[in-house]
Motif scaffolding. Sequence first.
Motif, PDB file in Angstrom:
ATOM      1  N   LEU A  34      -9.844   5.293   0.898  1.00  0.00           N
ATOM      2  CA  LEU A  34      -8.397   5.303   1.044  1.00  0.00           C
ATOM      3  C   LEU A  34      -7.813   4.591  -0.166  1.00  0.00           C
ATOM      4  CD1 LEU A  34      -5.862   5.869   2.820  1.00  0.00           C
ATOM      5  CD2 LEU A  34      -6.162   3.527   3.695  1.00  0.00           C
ATOM      6  N   PHE A  35      -6.960   5.270  -0.893  1.00  0.00           N
ATOM      7  CA  PHE A  35      -6.315   4.694  -2.065  1.00  0.00           C
ATOM      8  C   PHE A  35      -4.897   4.294  -1.685  1.00  0.00           C
ATOM      9  CE2 PHE A  35      -9.629   7.424  -3.565  1.00  0.00           C
ATOM     10  CZ  PHE A  35     -10.144   6.784  -4.685  1.00  0.00           C
ATOM     11  N   GLY A  36      -4.521   3.065  -2.067  1.00  0.00           N
ATOM     12  CA  GLY A  36      -3.171   2.629  -1.754  1.00  0.00           C
ATOM     13  C   GLY A  36      -2.960   1.163  -2.013  1.00  0.00           C
ATOM     14  N   SER A  37      -1.774   0.714  -1.626  1.00  0.00           N
ATOM     15  CA  SER A  37      -1.421  -0.692  -1.796  1.00  0.00           C
ATOM     16  C   SER A  37      -1.356  -1.365  -0.428  1.00  0.00           C
ATOM     17  CB  SER A  37      -0.070  -0.827  -2.511  1.00  0.00           C
ATOM     18  OG  SER A  37       0.971  -0.421  -1.641  1.00  0.00           O
ATOM     19  N   PHE A  38      -1.566  -2.655  -0.426  1.00  0.00           N
ATOM     20  CA  PHE A  38      -1.560  -3.403   0.827  1.00  0.00           C
ATOM     21  C   PHE A  38      -0.155  -3.641   1.360  1.00  0.00           C
ATOM     22  CE2 PHE A  38      -5.795  -4.458  -0.810  1.00  0.00           C
ATOM     23  CZ  PHE A  38      -6.550  -4.151   0.303  1.00  0.00           C
TER      24      PHE A  38
ATOM     25  N   ALA B 186      -1.422  -6.635   8.057  1.00  0.00           N
ATOM     26  CA  ALA B 186      -0.133  -7.139   7.567  1.00  0.00           C
ATOM     27  C   ALA B 186      -0.182  -7.320   6.051  1.00  0.00           C
ATOM     28  CB  ALA B 186       0.210  -8.458   8.246  1.00  0.00           C
ATOM     29  N   PRO B 187       0.940  -7.040   5.370  1.00  0.00           N
ATOM     30  CA  PRO B 187       0.971  -7.238   3.916  1.00  0.00           C
ATOM     31  C   PRO B 187       0.694  -8.702   3.554  1.00  0.00           C
ATOM     32  CG  PRO B 187       2.956  -6.103   4.671  1.00  0.00           C
ATOM     33  CD  PRO B 187       2.207  -6.541   5.884  1.00  0.00           C
ATOM     34  N   PRO B 188       0.101  -8.918   2.398  1.00  0.00           N
ATOM     35  CA  PRO B 188      -0.150 -10.314   1.984  1.00  0.00           C
ATOM     36  C   PRO B 188       1.168 -11.058   1.801  1.00  0.00           C
ATOM     37  CG  PRO B 188      -0.778  -8.739   0.263  1.00  0.00           C
ATOM     38  CD  PRO B 188      -0.327  -7.944   1.435  1.00  0.00           C
ATOM     39  N   ALA B 189       1.138 -12.323   2.147  1.00  0.00           N
ATOM     40  CA  ALA B 189       2.357 -13.151   2.045  1.00  0.00           C
ATOM     41  C   ALA B 189       2.750 -13.441   0.620  1.00  0.00           C
ATOM     42  CB  ALA B 189       2.162 -14.449   2.805  1.00  0.00           C
TER      43      ALA B 189
END
Length: 186
Positions: free
Chosen positions: A3-7, A183-186
């Motif tokens: 899976l390619f993508g951003s967090f 969850a996205p990184p803080a």
Amino acid sequence: MKLFGSFTSPFVRHCRIALMQSGLDWEMVELDIHTSKDPGTPTLRVPFLEDGALNLTDSTSIVKYVREKAGQEFIGDIQDLDRYCLANTLLDSAINLFLLERSGLDLNDNVYTRRQQKRVESILGELNSAPLPVVGEFNDADYRVAVGVAWGQFRNRFSIAGHENLQRLLEIASEDPTFVATAPPA
């Protein structure tokens, strides 16, 4: 499977949730679509999935493929599908506004962007009127709404003040281990 993508992408997040719940072998390949010279996808956006010779370029086809490959149901109810599609439209409008604003456009000085802002508010109201899922019984429509609303909060794109069901949906989602883990990184 890769899976390619951003967090931080809500669309990637939903794919990650489905993959984590699938029990299938997969890996995440982090990709910044805005800085990559050749991202490897004709859509020039994330997510995209490679599974052998199969390439999928949209989060909906990816989640459906993963669910079915794992012997799970995708979305079986037409009202849930409509809610899922509403969440997609919410995200499309909110993300476009986010990117246009980052490029320096005054969102209030443009007829198109004002209509997109109205669309976001209207959809939030509609999604707020949907029934709430039970803890531990999220379906893909519930996940798509939850990741969309959570992304809006993460990026400060819209408020859910006054939308009690959407606030409660995020509370219910916070008890879901895969939702929390993605969850996205803080």
